[in-house]
Design a protein around this motif. Sequence first.
Motif, mmCIF file in Angstrom:
data_model
loop_
_atom_site.group_PDB
_atom_site.id
_atom_site.type_symbol
_atom_site.label_atom_id
_atom_site.label_comp_id
_atom_site.label_asym_id
_atom_site.label_seq_id
_atom_site.Cartn_x
_atom_site.Cartn_y
_atom_site.Cartn_z
ATOM 1 N N ALA A 124 0.833 -1.208 0.000
ATOM 2 C CA ALA A 124 0.000 0.000 0.000
ATOM 3 C C ALA A 124 0.865 1.255 0.000
ATOM 4 C CB ALA A 124 -0.931 -0.009 1.209
ATOM 5 N N SER A 125 1.923 1.250 0.784
ATOM 6 C CA SER A 125 2.829 2.397 0.838
ATOM 7 C C SER A 125 3.462 2.654 -0.526
ATOM 8 C CB SER A 125 3.914 2.162 1.881
ATOM 9 O OG SER A 125 4.877 3.190 1.845
ATOM 10 N N SER A 126 3.963 1.611 -1.147
ATOM 11 C CA SER A 126 4.618 1.746 -2.449
ATOM 12 C C SER A 126 3.628 2.220 -3.507
ATOM 13 C CB SER A 126 5.237 0.412 -2.874
ATOM 14 O OG SER A 126 6.258 0.055 -1.977
ATOM 15 N N PHE A 127 2.459 1.597 -3.526
ATOM 16 C CA PHE A 127 1.458 1.977 -4.523
ATOM 17 C C PHE A 127 1.042 3.441 -4.358
ATOM 18 C CE2 PHE A 127 -2.779 2.328 -6.314
ATOM 19 C CZ PHE A 127 -2.560 1.813 -7.579
ATOM 20 N N LEU A 128 0.831 3.857 -3.119
ATOM 21 C CA LEU A 128 0.415 5.234 -2.867
ATOM 22 C C LEU A 128 1.513 6.225 -3.260
ATOM 23 C CD1 LEU A 128 -2.002 6.819 -1.859
ATOM 24 C CD2 LEU A 128 -1.051 6.684 0.443
ATOM 25 N N CYS A 129 2.754 5.896 -2.971
ATOM 26 C CA CYS A 129 3.872 6.759 -3.373
ATOM 27 C C CYS A 129 3.911 6.944 -4.884
ATOM 28 C CB CYS A 129 5.206 6.155 -2.918
ATOM 29 S SG CYS A 129 5.690 6.543 -1.248
ATOM 30 N N ILE A 130 3.802 5.846 -5.589
ATOM 31 C CA ILE A 130 3.877 5.902 -7.059
ATOM 32 C C ILE A 130 2.673 6.661 -7.616
ATOM 33 C CG2 ILE A 130 3.964 4.532 -9.173
ATOM 34 C CD1 ILE A 130 5.316 2.297 -7.373
ATOM 35 N N ALA A 131 1.502 6.399 -7.076
ATOM 36 C CA ALA A 131 0.304 7.119 -7.525
ATOM 37 C C ALA A 131 0.430 8.615 -7.245
ATOM 38 C CB ALA A 131 -0.932 6.549 -6.846
ATOM 39 N N LEU A 132 1.060 8.951 -6.133
ATOM 40 C CA LEU A 132 1.232 10.361 -5.767
ATOM 41 C C LEU A 132 2.097 11.101 -6.784
ATOM 42 C CD1 LEU A 132 0.910 12.722 -3.801
ATOM 43 C CD2 LEU A 132 2.835 11.781 -2.492
ATOM 44 N N ILE A 133 3.209 10.512 -7.167
ATOM 45 C CA ILE A 133 4.085 11.183 -8.138
ATOM 46 C C ILE A 133 3.386 11.274 -9.498
ATOM 47 C CG2 ILE A 133 5.427 9.158 -8.849
ATOM 48 C CD1 ILE A 133 7.088 12.454 -8.141
ATOM 49 N N GLU A 134 2.642 10.238 -9.850
ATOM 50 C CA GLU A 134 1.890 10.269 -11.106
ATOM 51 C C GLU A 134 0.842 11.385 -11.075
ATOM 52 O OE1 GLU A 134 -0.823 7.377 -13.995
ATOM 53 O OE2 GLU A 134 -0.149 6.633 -12.046
ATOM 54 N N CYS A 135 0.106 11.486 -9.989
ATOM 55 C CA CYS A 135 -0.932 12.529 -9.876
ATOM 56 C C CYS A 135 -0.330 13.924 -9.891
ATOM 57 C CB CYS A 135 -1.756 12.330 -8.610
ATOM 58 S SG CYS A 135 -2.901 10.949 -8.747
ATOM 59 N N LYS A 136 0.820 14.084 -9.253
ATOM 60 C CA LYS A 136 1.472 15.403 -9.251
ATOM 61 C C LYS A 136 1.879 15.791 -10.663
ATOM 62 C CE LYS A 136 2.947 19.192 -7.820
ATOM 63 N NZ LYS A 136 1.980 20.241 -7.546
ATOM 64 N N LEU A 137 2.434 14.866 -11.403
ATOM 65 C CA LEU A 137 2.794 15.152 -12.803
ATOM 66 C C LEU A 137 1.551 15.414 -13.645
ATOM 67 C CD1 LEU A 137 5.683 12.581 -13.396
ATOM 68 C CD2 LEU A 137 5.885 15.054 -13.060
ATOM 69 N N ARG A 138 0.478 14.687 -13.381
ATOM 70 C CA ARG A 138 -0.775 14.908 -14.111
ATOM 71 C C ARG A 138 -1.323 16.311 -13.828
ATOM 72 N NH1 ARG A 138 -3.753 10.502 -12.706
ATOM 73 N NH2 ARG A 138 -2.802 9.366 -14.395
ATOM 74 N N ASP A 139 -1.222 16.750 -12.575
ATOM 75 C CA ASP A 139 -1.643 18.120 -12.228
ATOM 76 C C ASP A 139 -0.830 19.160 -12.987
ATOM 77 O OD1 ASP A 139 -3.554 17.226 -10.441
ATOM 78 O OD2 ASP A 139 -2.400 17.744 -8.644
ATOM 79 N N LEU A 140 0.458 18.883 -13.151
ATOM 80 C CA LEU A 140 1.334 19.842 -13.832
ATOM 81 C C LEU A 140 1.112 19.882 -15.337
ATOM 82 C CD1 LEU A 140 4.717 19.166 -11.976
ATOM 83 C CD2 LEU A 140 3.263 21.190 -11.768
ATOM 84 N N TYR A 141 0.867 18.709 -15.951
ATOM 85 C CA TYR A 141 0.856 18.628 -17.409
ATOM 86 C C TYR A 141 -0.485 18.249 -18.020
ATOM 87 C CZ TYR A 141 5.845 18.947 -16.672
ATOM 88 O OH TYR A 141 7.086 19.363 -16.284
ATOM 89 N N GLY A 142 -1.414 17.759 -17.261
ATOM 90 C CA GLY A 142 -2.748 17.462 -17.778
ATOM 91 C C GLY A 142 -2.837 16.250 -18.683
ATOM 92 N N LEU A 143 -1.798 15.451 -18.739
ATOM 93 C CA LEU A 143 -1.824 14.237 -19.554
ATOM 94 C C LEU A 143 -2.301 13.065 -18.703
ATOM 95 C CD1 LEU A 143 1.669 14.711 -21.239
ATOM 96 C CD2 LEU A 143 -0.561 15.249 -22.240
ATOM 97 N N ASN A 144 -2.786 12.011 -19.350
ATOM 98 C CA ASN A 144 -3.296 10.859 -18.609
ATOM 99 C C ASN A 144 -2.326 9.690 -18.541
ATOM 100 O OD1 ASN A 144 -5.779 11.891 -17.786
ATOM 101 N ND2 ASN A 144 -6.686 11.465 -19.790
ATOM 102 N N ASN A 145 -1.472 9.544 -19.507
ATOM 103 C CA ASN A 145 -0.568 8.403 -19.588
ATOM 104 C C ASN A 145 0.690 8.680 -18.755
ATOM 105 O OD1 ASN A 145 1.850 7.007 -20.928
ATOM 106 N ND2 ASN A 145 0.084 5.873 -21.747
ATOM 107 N N PHE A 146 0.992 7.788 -17.823
ATOM 108 C CA PHE A 146 2.128 7.987 -16.921
ATOM 109 C C PHE A 146 3.444 8.099 -17.707
ATOM 110 C CE2 PHE A 146 4.049 6.226 -12.679
ATOM 111 C CZ PHE A 146 4.626 7.452 -12.434
#
Length: 161
Positions: free
Chosen positions: A79-101
């Motif tokens: 759960a910790s690992s998954f949440l960390c990875i999802a967090l960085i993905e979401c932060k990049l999505r907020d910055l760039y608006g793209l959907n594909n990691f």
Amino acid sequence: MNDELAALLLGGIIGAGIKRTNPAEIEATNNYYALLQSFDERKKGLGRFEISDGLFADQKVYKVLEESFKMYIYKFNKASSFLCIALIECKLRDLYGLNNFEDLIKKANKEKLLSNRDVHFLNGLRVDRNFIVHNIFDKVSDNDAQITFKLVVRLLNNIYK
């Protein structure tokens, strides 16, 4: 011996007998202290890391990172690992608006937000995320969870420079 002293001694003996520590209470107390020691050991496993002022200021992101840290401390590595990875993905999505990691990683590299080294590590995390999702019953080791957490903290700190 006078009657008051005898009553006092007898009352002390009876009181001590009543208050005698229950073996189950001793075991529960020992288990509690062992658990606290385990938490300290897991914290030490992460080593020293710093949270940048910018990352701390973004409480939305910081709170999720804190939740991931707590999951790691309580031995929920997956759960910790998954949440960390999802967090960085979401932060990049907020910055760039793209959907594909993968596209988000390429865009962040093109914009010089991520170095080539960061891209390499982040692509590894992207693969790990997919592995966790598609192999949900497999265990994530302590070492893998530590690496993931420390790497995500470093990447987030770079983003918030």
